[in-house]
Structures are given as structure tokens and as C-alpha cells.
Design a protein around this motif. Structure first.
Motif, mmCIF file in Angstrom:
data_model
loop_
_atom_site.group_PDB
_atom_site.id
_atom_site.type_symbol
_atom_site.label_atom_id
_atom_site.label_comp_id
_atom_site.label_asym_id
_atom_site.label_seq_id
_atom_site.Cartn_x
_atom_site.Cartn_y
_atom_site.Cartn_z
ATOM 1 N N LYS A 1 -7.993 -6.736 9.337
ATOM 2 C CA LYS A 1 -8.837 -6.068 10.628
ATOM 3 C C LYS A 1 -10.288 -6.268 10.162
ATOM 4 O O LYS A 1 -11.136 -6.807 11.008
ATOM 5 C CB LYS A 1 -8.553 -4.451 10.506
ATOM 6 C CG LYS A 1 -7.104 -4.237 11.172
ATOM 7 C CD LYS A 1 -7.112 -2.655 11.411
ATOM 8 C CE LYS A 1 -5.879 -2.382 11.987
ATOM 9 N NZ LYS A 1 -5.579 -0.860 12.237
ATOM 10 N N ARG A 2 -10.502 -6.041 8.979
ATOM 11 C CA ARG A 2 -12.048 -6.308 8.262
ATOM 12 C C ARG A 2 -12.485 -7.862 8.517
ATOM 13 O O ARG A 2 -13.613 -8.099 8.861
ATOM 14 C CB ARG A 2 -12.278 -6.039 6.909
ATOM 15 C CG ARG A 2 -12.264 -4.375 6.724
ATOM 16 C CD ARG A 2 -12.355 -3.799 5.519
ATOM 17 N NE ARG A 2 -12.292 -2.435 5.251
ATOM 18 C CZ ARG A 2 -13.444 -1.583 5.511
ATOM 19 N NH1 ARG A 2 -14.674 -2.068 6.114
ATOM 20 N NH2 ARG A 2 -13.205 -0.320 5.538
ATOM 21 N N ILE A 3 -11.483 -8.714 8.100
ATOM 22 C CA ILE A 3 -11.822 -10.149 8.291
ATOM 23 C C ILE A 3 -12.150 -10.439 9.839
ATOM 24 O O ILE A 3 -12.995 -11.195 10.351
ATOM 25 C CB ILE A 3 -10.790 -11.069 7.766
ATOM 26 C CG1 ILE A 3 -10.600 -10.991 6.180
ATOM 27 C CG2 ILE A 3 -11.039 -12.556 8.200
ATOM 28 C CD1 ILE A 3 -9.463 -11.492 5.630
ATOM 29 N N ALA A 4 -11.210 -9.901 10.522
ATOM 30 C CA ALA A 4 -11.279 -10.257 12.070
ATOM 31 C C ALA A 4 -12.623 -9.849 12.791
ATOM 32 O O ALA A 4 -13.330 -10.324 13.211
ATOM 33 C CB ALA A 4 -10.155 -9.651 12.795
ATOM 34 N N GLU A 5 -13.093 -8.668 12.155
ATOM 35 C CA GLU A 5 -14.130 -7.855 12.602
ATOM 36 C C GLU A 5 -15.600 -8.541 12.312
ATOM 37 O O GLU A 5 -16.446 -8.878 13.070
ATOM 38 C CB GLU A 5 -14.431 -6.292 12.005
ATOM 39 C CG GLU A 5 -13.519 -5.357 12.695
ATOM 40 C CD GLU A 5 -13.387 -4.152 12.234
ATOM 41 O OE1 GLU A 5 -14.259 -4.015 11.310
ATOM 42 O OE2 GLU A 5 -12.619 -3.328 12.720
#
Length: 204
Positions: A20-24
Motif C-alpha cells: 500500500k505504501r509503495i503504491a501511494e
């Protein structure tokens, strides 16, 4: 061709949060449980049933990519399992067609192998995984560390068998990934920042 990142992860390793953090940070679409919802919609099956099929052991004992002629006649359960995997493959491919994305689990690294995704596998020590699972558990959940670890290992065992069944590959084998990350005692936010920097360098 859209940029794709796939994430395989041990339960309790923080792989989902990392994804999720990478995508954000990259501005990518993020897909995880959306895949289950999509399968349920296309097959008219309950999401709970689809999730059970995807997360439990496959019906047969041999990888579907090996020796098709050796299989016994397909029964209803096997037919249903195969149909769900086909729909899963179609949905994951459609997601990859739409935009740059991060996809967690579901054999996405194998399904999208011709598109050369950046494949990540996330793992951690037993102690670290138990602690993470406890942090996410409900307040009413009261199990010993021993029982919790047993449950974690059972989930990982199912994931490994599912992956082997449909890919013919060993789940978690470093040879199947571009980056393996040990999140023991690591801050997932910091790890995500480092991974994003690496990916940006790779994409130049």
C-alpha cells in the motif's frame, strides 16, 4: 506497457502494508481484496466461498503446469477451483492493462510474467510476525503465542501449496523474485521509501 509490482508475503511480515505504501508513493493503483470481489462478481459465487478456495489447498496434488495427462477426471470441486483461477488470471490481467499497479499475492508474479513485473517477496522472523499479527488482532482474540504461530504457519502452508499448484514454482524461493525483504524489526514506512527509490532507479 504499464509498470507492475507484485508482492508475495509471509503472514505477519507486513507485506500488505508495504504494498500500500509503495503504491501511494508511486501513484500506482493498489489491488488485493479487490481481486476476490472481482472473481465473486464474475462467477456469481459468494466472496467468502471464493476466498476459501483461493486461500486453501488446491484439490489436486500436482502442479497444473505439469503433466496434464496424469490427472484423474475433473470433479466438481476441481472444476470450480480451476474456474476461479482462470477468472483470477483474467481479472489480474485486466488490472495490469488499466494502469501502473501494485498487486498483492494471487500468483500475480506468475500470471503477469510475460510483462516483466518487479517481483517482491516479504518475510520476517517468527517473533516479528507474531507481534504484527497481535497488533492487528481484535481485542477479544485471546490465543497463546504457540497457537498464533501455528495459525500463521498454516496460512503460509496453504499459500505455498496454492502457488506450487498453479505455477510449478516454490513459494518464497529467492530465484523467483527480484527483491526479497526481511522486515524483522523494520519500520515498514522506511522500507517502502527505500524500495521506491530502488524502483525509480531501475525504471530510469
Amino acid at each position: 506497457m504499464n509498470k507492475i509490482i507484485t508482492i508475495g508475503r509471509e503472514l505477519g511480515s507486513g507485506g500488505r502494508e508495504l504494498g500500500k505504501r509503495i503504491a501511494e508513493k508511486l501513484g500506482y493503483a493498489y489491488y488485493d481484496n479487490e481481486i476476490i470481489s472481482g472473481i465473486a462478481e464474475k462467477t456469481d459465487l459468494a466472496e467468502s466461498y471464493v476466498k476459501q478456495i483461493v486461500e486453501k489447498n488446491p484439490v489436486a496434488n500436482f502442479p497444473i503446469t505439469i503433466g496434464h495427462s496424469f490427472y484423474p477426471p475433473m470433479n466438481f470441486n476441481m472444476d470450480q477451483t480451476t474456474n476461479i483461477y482462470v477468472q483470477q488470471s483474467n481479472i489480474i490481467t485486466e488490472m495490469a492493462d488499466k494502469s501502473d499497479c501494485v498487486i498483492v499475492g494471487r500468483c500475480a508474479d506468475f500470471i503477469l510474467r510475460e510483462r516483466n513485473p518487479f517481483r517482491i517477496f516479504v518475510y520476517a522472523s517468527p517473533k516479528s510476525r507474531i507481534e504484527r499479527c497481535r497488533q492487528k488482532a481484535s481485542e477479544n482474540e485471546d490465543v497463546s503465542d504457540r497457537q498464533l504461530w501455528r495459525n500463521i504457519r498454516r496460512v503460509d502452508k496453504h499459500r505455498a501449496k496454492y502457488y506450487l499448484f498453479y505455477t510449478g514454482r516454490k513459494w518464497g524461493d529467492k530465484m523467483n523474485y527480484d527483491l526479497c525483504i526481511n522486515t524483522t524489526n523494520a519500520n515498514i514506512k522506511t522500507v517502502a521509501e527505500a524500495v521506491v527509490k530502488l524502483i525509480e532507479i531501475e525504471q530510469r
